[in-house]
Design an enzyme around this catalytic site. Structure first.
Site, short mmCIF file in Angstrom:
data_model
loop_
_atom_site.label_atom_id
_atom_site.label_comp_id
_atom_site.label_asym_id
_atom_site.label_seq_id
_atom_site.Cartn_x
_atom_site.Cartn_y
_atom_site.Cartn_z
N LYS A 51 83.59 127.27 68.51
CA LYS A 51 83.57 127.51 67.38
C LYS A 51 82.40 126.53 66.74
O LYS A 51 81.64 127.17 65.95
CB LYS A 51 84.87 126.91 66.85
N GLN A 95 93.31 122.72 65.35
CA GLN A 95 93.34 123.37 66.66
C GLN A 95 94.97 123.22 67.28
O GLN A 95 95.36 122.04 67.30
CB GLN A 95 92.56 122.92 67.66
N ASP A 118 92.04 129.85 59.06
CA ASP A 118 92.83 130.39 60.20
C ASP A 118 93.86 131.30 59.79
O ASP A 118 94.32 132.07 60.54
CB ASP A 118 93.54 129.26 61.10
N1 GUN Z 1 95.20 127.91 69.32
C1 GUN Z 1 95.28 129.13 69.66
N2 GUN Z 1 94.49 129.92 69.07
C2 GUN Z 1 94.29 129.21 67.85
C3 GUN Z 1 93.65 129.61 66.48
O1 GUN Z 1 93.08 130.81 66.51
N3 GUN Z 1 93.57 128.65 65.80
C4 GUN Z 1 94.03 127.56 65.98
N4 GUN Z 1 93.99 126.50 65.04
N5 GUN Z 1 94.60 127.31 67.24
C5 GUN Z 1 94.59 128.07 68.07
#
Ligand code: GUN
Length: 289
Positions: A51, A95, A118
């Site tokens: 990211k 995350q 998100d």
């Molecule tokens: N864990 C697995 N996929 C994601 C996601 O798209 N965003 C976040 N914050 N955690 C994750």
């Protein structure tokens, strides 16, 4: 046909960079994403690295906040409160998964919906379900973007989603049933209590696998000509690799490939599109400020 998620992500990254360059030239607000990573789960660390890397490539600003897994829930909620207040940050993510002693729901609810890139906050989820403007959750949004850019017909198709998680399966089933393109599908949402998953999958024109079980979808579960979207990113041991593991999806790619009309590989399929969708949301947040 293989859906090239990596290539499409690169294309969209270039488009986003052009927009950010134009914003910079007129002295506007450069999109700024912050990511909070708790603990040392290697998969999570790798996702967050991707990211941040994507941010750099698209000319976004990024901030990575790393915390030890011993952080208390209270301390994490304070960091979120600070990010909510921070004028410089347009959007942020925490995350998942988080260590067991931290309540993920509480953390998700603490994020200001205007910065929830998100799309996990119930305000965004609710707006999405009602077809209102919202931040769509990154993985479903990435998949919708893939379907759209590959001009895959969805109207009237039977879509089977395998897995009912809050972040993929459930929102995916909602988005594909909406009156829109991509959408207008008849959707079946299957899960661990579904009586006969194989026969449900066999009815799918569009099959979305999001269960986190390596190679779960075998060729005998797939209808000839189906569109197969593989959300799984599973690490399986592989001594022939330097890392000691390789990534496989929820779909048994080698056997399913020949039956599909379109299929996403793992890696380089849905994964890069999740990151791309997050960046599209961050640009949207920056524009809305
Ligand atoms: N864990 C697995 N996929 C994601 C996601 O798209 N965003 C976040 N914050 N955690 C994750």
């Amino acid at each position: 046909m293989i859906i090239d998620g990596k290539g499409l992500a690169e294309t969209i990254k270039g488009e986003l960079k052009l927009e950010v360059d134009a914003i910079r030239e007129r002295g506007g607000n450069i999109p700024h994403l912050a990511a909070v990573l708790v603990g040392d789960n290697p998969a999570s660390a790798s996702y967050v690295r991707n990211k941040v890397r994507f941010c750099e490539g698209a000319g976004f600003e990024s901030t990575l906040i790393r915390k030890d897994s011993s952080i208390t829930e209270e301390e994490l909620l304070e960091i979120i409160a600070d990010l909510n207040e921070n004028e410089d940050v347009d959007g942020f993510i925490v995350q998942l998964p988080l260590p067991e002693h931290i309540d993920e729901d509480k953390v998700t609810m603490a994020i200001d919906p205007r910065k929830d890139v998100d799309g996990f906050h119930p305000v965004n989820f609710g707006k999405m379900a009602q077809g209102l403007d919202a931040f769509l959750p990154a993985t479903p949004y990435g998949i919708m973007t893939m379907l759209q850019r590959y001009e895959i017909e969805t109207s009237g198709k039977h879509c089977v989603v395998v897995g009912r998680s809050n972040i993929v399966g459930t929102p995916m089933s909602i988005l594909l049933s909406r009156k829109a393109y991509p959408g207008n599908c008849t959707v079946t949402l299957t899960h661990s209590r579904t009586k006969d998953i194989a026969s449900e999958c066999l009815r799918a024109d569009i099959l979305i696998a999001a269960i986190g079980i390596p190679n779960f979808i075998s060729a005998d579960m797939v209808k000839e000509g189906a569109v197969v979207i593989d959300v799984g990113i599973n690490r399986v041991e592989d001594d022939s690799r330097k890392s000691g593991y390789r990534l496989v999806g929820d779909v048994d790619y080698d056997s399913v490939y020949g039956k599909s009309s379109y299929i996403t590989p793992v890696p380089k399929g849905v994964g890069p599109m999740t990151v791309t969708a997050l960046m599209m949301n961050t640009l949207k947040a920056a524009k809305q400020k």
